[in-house]
Design a protein around this motif. Structure first.
Motif, PDB file in Angstrom:
ATOM      1  N   GLU A   1       8.011  -1.664  -4.550  1.00  0.00           N
ATOM      2  CA  GLU A   1       7.160  -0.506  -4.275  1.00  0.00           C
ATOM      3  C   GLU A   1       5.737  -0.749  -4.780  1.00  0.00           C
ATOM      4  O   GLU A   1       4.751  -0.448  -4.088  1.00  0.00           O
ATOM      5  CB  GLU A   1       7.768   0.732  -4.939  1.00  0.00           C
ATOM      6  N   ILE A   2       5.618  -1.298  -5.984  1.00  0.00           N
ATOM      7  CA  ILE A   2       4.290  -1.553  -6.542  1.00  0.00           C
ATOM      8  C   ILE A   2       3.539  -2.595  -5.705  1.00  0.00           C
ATOM      9  O   ILE A   2       2.344  -2.445  -5.406  1.00  0.00           O
ATOM     10  CB  ILE A   2       4.418  -2.002  -8.007  1.00  0.00           C
ATOM     11  N   VAL A   3       4.240  -3.639  -5.297  1.00  0.00           N
ATOM     12  CA  VAL A   3       3.608  -4.670  -4.475  1.00  0.00           C
ATOM     13  C   VAL A   3       3.169  -4.089  -3.135  1.00  0.00           C
ATOM     14  O   VAL A   3       2.053  -4.355  -2.650  1.00  0.00           O
ATOM     15  CB  VAL A   3       4.575  -5.856  -4.269  1.00  0.00           C
ATOM     16  N   ALA A   4       4.033  -3.254  -2.524  1.00  0.00           N
ATOM     17  CA  ALA A   4       3.702  -2.679  -1.217  1.00  0.00           C
ATOM     18  C   ALA A   4       2.503  -1.744  -1.309  1.00  0.00           C
ATOM     19  O   ALA A   4       1.651  -1.719  -0.412  1.00  0.00           O
ATOM     20  CB  ALA A   4       4.913  -1.935  -0.658  1.00  0.00           C
ATOM     21  N   VAL A   5       2.409  -0.989  -2.414  1.00  0.00           N
ATOM     22  CA  VAL A   5       1.281  -0.064  -2.561  1.00  0.00           C
ATOM     23  C   VAL A   5      -0.007  -0.819  -2.849  1.00  0.00           C
ATOM     24  O   VAL A   5      -1.054  -0.581  -2.231  1.00  0.00           O
ATOM     25  CB  VAL A   5       1.586   0.960  -3.670  1.00  0.00           C
ATOM     26  N   LEU A   6       0.038  -1.743  -3.818  1.00  0.00           N
ATOM     27  CA  LEU A   6      -1.175  -2.463  -4.205  1.00  0.00           C
ATOM     28  C   LEU A   6      -1.671  -3.383  -3.083  1.00  0.00           C
ATOM     29  O   LEU A   6      -2.882  -3.581  -2.924  1.00  0.00           O
ATOM     30  CB  LEU A   6      -0.922  -3.268  -5.481  1.00  0.00           C
ATOM     31  N   ALA A   7      -0.744  -3.953  -2.329  1.00  0.00           N
ATOM     32  CA  ALA A   7      -1.140  -4.895  -1.279  1.00  0.00           C
ATOM     33  C   ALA A   7      -1.377  -4.211   0.056  1.00  0.00           C
ATOM     34  O   ALA A   7      -1.632  -4.895   1.067  1.00  0.00           O
ATOM     35  CB  ALA A   7      -0.071  -5.972  -1.117  1.00  0.00           C
ATOM     36  N   ARG A   8      -1.310  -2.881   0.097  1.00  0.00           N
ATOM     37  CA  ARG A   8      -1.570  -2.118   1.318  1.00  0.00           C
ATOM     38  C   ARG A   8      -0.706  -2.613   2.475  1.00  0.00           C
ATOM     39  O   ARG A   8      -1.196  -3.012   3.536  1.00  0.00           O
ATOM     40  CB  ARG A   8      -3.051  -2.195   1.698  1.00  0.00           C
ATOM     41  N   ALA A   9       0.595  -2.576   2.247  1.00  0.00           N
ATOM     42  CA  ALA A   9       1.527  -3.042   3.266  1.00  0.00           C
ATOM     43  C   ALA A   9       1.508  -2.114   4.471  1.00  0.00           C
ATOM     44  O   ALA A   9       1.298  -0.906   4.349  1.00  0.00           O
ATOM     45  CB  ALA A   9       2.938  -3.111   2.693  1.00  0.00           C
ATOM     46  N   PRO A  10       1.721  -2.639   5.683  1.00  0.00           N
ATOM     47  CA  PRO A  10       1.770  -1.787   6.885  1.00  0.00           C
ATOM     48  C   PRO A  10       3.017  -0.905   6.867  1.00  0.00           C
ATOM     49  O   PRO A  10       3.965  -1.134   6.126  1.00  0.00           O
ATOM     50  CB  PRO A  10       1.810  -2.810   8.027  1.00  0.00           C
TER      51      PRO A  10
END
Length: 385
Positions: free
Chosen positions: A90-99
């Motif tokens: 979740e943190i990676v997806a939020v910080l990396a602006r995942a589609p």
């Protein structure tokens, strides 16, 4: 692509080709953010695993360990790997602006694992607290059945609440589910009202500690020692020998006296002396009784004095304290004190009063006629003549 907000329902594109193209586009345009997010996620994973190992270390068997320290360690050790990985994703997806195609399933997994992990942590804390209290106040396990019911209710309630929260955060309408659960809960509560009242009374005994096993208690006309504290009832062994079973709710619903927590037992006793006792002797009664009572083991003189004039006696009040103990000790102390009072009376030639009554007979003209006014011998002589 714009991310789905927390208040919007999730939509997942399961087309492999679309998902693959979205992933390649995202990696190509956000490489720096992805690397940074992966490093932060890895640090968080390492930190959470370190906390988990700390909890395992705190739970290890050792002397002098605090129960609360062990409970905190046990709670930390219940941190599961799937929660750690879900949080990191979740943190990676939020910080990396995942589609959205990537962010939506990651958010679903994160919400699910977070709800389950929170339920596990809270369950561990609640059950650990209850077990600590039970171990302190009920070392023989008389309330083990109540603790088992608590474990079942807490487990079902927490995981049901976690499931509802997870569904609600995923955009599912849970109003009908909540209404059904509410109606079912009311029906079950009404049907098992007596059982639940006794159960909560058992919990009150566990936490509030009005008495413990072995305590001497008085409930209404019952006086005896507590033998067993169960889920629904408490068993009391009366001093007369029989076993008395009282429901927990009924037991706590009325006045209950616990004699085991007495700092002292005060005895108020009335001594009746005959009316012809000298006034000077009456004035010295407290001074005569004090050393005699204090000489009895476990007794301490408080006060004594002329309390009033009875119908057949001079009533003296004697008050003394007895150190707390069992019924045998109480009886032995009162026996010693009563014998000491008798010795004082014997040494001072004092007489205990007893009910007396004088009868006066009157003739028809109102003249008092005393029975046996003449000696018995004179009546016998007249009859012989």
């Amino acid at each position: 692509m714009a991310q789905t907000t927390a208040d919007e329902p999730f939509s997942i594109d399961f087309d492999p080709a679309t998902l693959w193209r979205a992933t390649l586009d995202w990696v190509g345009s956000h490489t720096g953010l992805i690397v940074t997010a992966l490093m932060i996620g890895g640090g968080i994973v390492a930190l959470l695993y370190a906390l988990k190992f700390l909890g395992v270390w705190l739970c290890r068997p050792r002397d002098g360990a605090s129960r609360w320290t062990i409970l905190i360690g046990k709670t930390l050790s219940r941190t599961h790997g799937w929660f750690i990985l879900g949080l990191a994703a979740e943190i990676v997806a939020v910080l990396a602006r995942a589609p959205d195609a990537i962010f939506a399933p990651v958010r679903i997994v994160f919400v699910a694992v977070t709800g389950l992990q929170a339920a596990i942590w809270v369950r561990t804390l609640i059950l650990g607290t209850v077990q600590n209290k039970a171990a302190q106040d009920d070392p023989l396990g008389n309330l083990s059945s109540a603790v088992g019911i608590i474990r079942l209710l807490v487990t079902v309630g927490l995981f049901l609440l976690a499931a509802i929260l997870i569904l609600s955060n995923l955009g599912v309408n849970v109003s009908g589910l909540l209404a059904g659960l509410g109606i079912g809960g009311i029906a079950i509560g009404l049907a098992a009202q007596g059982i639940f009242s006794d159960l909560f009374a058992a919990l009150s005994i566990l936490f509030d500690k009005p008495f413990r096993k072995g305590d001497l208690i008085r409930w209404e006309t019952t006086l005896g020692n507590v033998e067993y504290i169960g889920l629904k009832s408490t068993r009391i062994r009366a001093l007369s020998g029989e076993e008395i079973i009282i429901s927990n709710a009924n037991l706590l619903g009325k006045e209950l006296r616990n004699f085991e927590r007495l700092e002292k037992r005060r005895v108020n006793q009335t001594l009746g002396l005959v009316f012809h006792t000298p006034v000077d002797t009456c004035a010295q009664m407290a001074a005569l009784l004090e050393p005699a009572i204090n000489a009895c083991p476990g007794c301490r003189f408080v006060r004594a004095g002329l309390e009033g004039f009875g119908t057949s006696s001079l009533d003296f009040a004697l008050v003394y304290d007895i150190q707390p103990g069992d019924q045998n000790d109480l009886l032995a102390c009162r026996n010693a004190a009563n014998l000491a009072v008798m010795r004082v009376f014997a040494s001072q030639n004092l007489d205990f009063a007893y009910p007396t009554q004088t009868t006066y007979t009157a003739a028809p003209d109102g003249t008092l006629v005393m029975p046996f006014a003449q000696p018995l011998e004179s009546h016998v002589v007249k009859r012989k003549k």
